[in-house]
Design an enzyme around this catalytic site. Structure first.
Site, PDB file in Angstrom:
ATOM      1  N   ARG A  70       0.887  -1.170   0.026  1.00  0.00           N
ATOM      2  CA  ARG A  70       0.152   0.078   0.157  1.00  0.00           C
ATOM      3  C   ARG A  70       0.762   1.308  -0.121  1.00  0.00           C
ATOM      4  NH1 ARG A  70      -1.846  -3.637  -1.465  1.00  0.00           N
ATOM      5  NH2 ARG A  70      -3.708  -4.541  -0.738  1.00  0.00           N
ATOM      6  N   SER A  97     -10.617   0.390   4.306  1.00  0.00           N
ATOM      7  CA  SER A  97      -9.835   0.091   5.427  1.00  0.00           C
ATOM      8  C   SER A  97      -8.903   1.251   5.897  1.00  0.00           C
ATOM      9  CB  SER A  97      -8.691  -1.045   5.115  1.00  0.00           C
ATOM     10  OG  SER A  97      -9.410  -2.171   4.852  1.00  0.00           O
ATOM     11  N   GLU A 113      -4.063   4.507   6.590  1.00  0.00           N
ATOM     12  CA  GLU A 113      -4.022   4.312   5.260  1.00  0.00           C
ATOM     13  C   GLU A 113      -4.224   5.498   4.291  1.00  0.00           C
ATOM     14  OE1 GLU A 113      -5.866   0.912   2.362  1.00  0.00           O
ATOM     15  OE2 GLU A 113      -4.643   0.219   3.812  1.00  0.00           O
TER      16      GLU A 113
END
Length: 378
Positions: free
Chosen positions: A166, A250, A370
């Site tokens: 990510r 998320s 995130e």
């Protein structure tokens, strides 16, 4: 510059929070996007590029700058130097899930497991999007970038983007600046031509997520439908009528820790080694022994741990919220922070801070956000 009336970030992000920028520009062509950014950079104007707004938590205060909405769309089919494959060049503003649907309809494999992910194609390489064992790093060939430092357009191969879990050199992580300040103009992917019939499913993680045996064969369409249904059950497919989908997906990354630290966690905590276990002892016949024995690895590979499990076992179940707050954990997925209706960015941030504190206190792990945070502190 294609300027429109200023639009609040609360209307441009999937979390539905955020103040209003001083200016809003809507770029619908590649040339408009390039010219707009060059103008802003030459004027030293504060700027923010927004695609689908699905990975952004923007603060409640108004933004004294310009928000550039990337609305460029289009898919160009190219030849590939590899037999049985095809390349697609996609404009940055093209909706990601529309692209996935198009590739499945065309019998092209490589991104079908990433069905239902919101946002635009240009944002996908920035955090190396992935789901169920597929990541864009596996199919990404190159991106076309407009570099802030030079104002020039460059074609950059995927190998130079620092794609990881990510992350990439283009991502603005919380508390830091990106290694390279640039805006993606287009993305080129290389996909396999498999058609519409049943084909073997590659990847153990994808097979496990879909409940398939190792030798199972299914169609791309079946994979897409199953993934969409699975994501919908978790509140991860956008739905105006479902507050569980008013989120940034998320909110925290699954932490990666040393194997030694992972061993201190409760044994039931889900974890996934980031590399294969060290090989077993090697037996070298004497007639082939050359006097050298390769050294054994001195440490185990790092381990990825489930952030959702950590949150729930730190005492915050699905649906958890602070008193009188309009932000809560999703009732379907403990890793999503959601807007239950008219929540402020600060309410979302307050919940995120509490989650970080409790998980760190209980397990010694500081969860990292995130999404990109602008005008918000955790």
């Amino acid at each position: 510059m294609p300027e429109i009336d200023p639009v609040p970030l609360a209307q441009l992000t999937t979390l539905r929070v955020g103040g209003t920028p001083r200016r809003t520009v809507e770029a619908r062509t590649r040339d408009e996007l390039v010219d707009t950014l060059r103008d802003l950079w030459s004027e030293n104007e504060p700027w923010l590029v927004v695609g689908g707004g699905s990975n952004l938590l923007f603060g409640d205060d108004d933004f004294e700058g310009t928000v550039v909405l990337v609305r460029t769309e289009g898919v160009e089919r190219l030849s590939s130097p590899h037999e049985g494959r095809v390349r697609l060049r996609i404009q940055a503003g093209h909706p990601w899930d529309d692209l996935v649907a198009q590739t499945v309809a065309a019998g092209l494999s490589g991104i079908e497991a990433m069905s239902g992910i919101p946002g635009t194609t240009g944002a996908a390489p920035i955090q190396n999007v992935g789901a169920y064992g597929q990541e864009i790093v596996e199919t990404l060939v190159e991106v076309e970038l407009l570099d802030e430092a030079t104002g020039e357009v460059a074609t950059v191969p995927a190998s130079e983007l620092g794609l990881g879990l990510r992350t990439s050199v283009l991502k603005k992580h919380y508390g830091s600046v990106p290694e390279r300040s640039a805006v993606i103009l287009s993305v080129t992917l290389e996909l396999r031509q498999v058609g519409h019939g049943d084909v073997p499913v590659q990847g153990a993680q994808l097979r496990t997520a879909l409940g398939l045996a190792e030798d199972a064969a299914v169609s791309l369409g079946w994979i897409r439908e199953t993934v969409l249904a699975t994501r919908a059950r978790k509140g991860m497919v956008l739905d105006d009528a479902d507050n569980d989908t008013w989120s940034a997906g998320s909110f925290f990354q699954n932490p990666v820790v040393s194997a030694e630290f992972a061993a201190t966690l409760p044994p039931e905590a889900p974890r996934w080694p980031m590399a294969p276990e060290p090989a077993a002892d090697t037996i070298i016949p004497l007639d082939r022994f050359e006097g050298f024995i390769p050294p054994r690895p001195t440490s185990l590979p790092p381990v990825k741990v489930s952030a959702a499990w950590l949150i729930e076992h730190a005492g915050m179940a699905k649906g958890f919220r602070l008193p009188r707050s309009r932000a809560s954990l999703s009732t379907k997925h403990a890793l999503a922070l959601t807007n239950r209706g008219s929540a402020s960015a600060e309410e979302v941030a307050a919940l995120a801070r509490l989650i970080q504190q409790r998980v760190q206190s209980e397990f010694g792990i500081l969860l990292q956000p995130e999404p990109v945070l602008v005008g918000v502190e955790l």
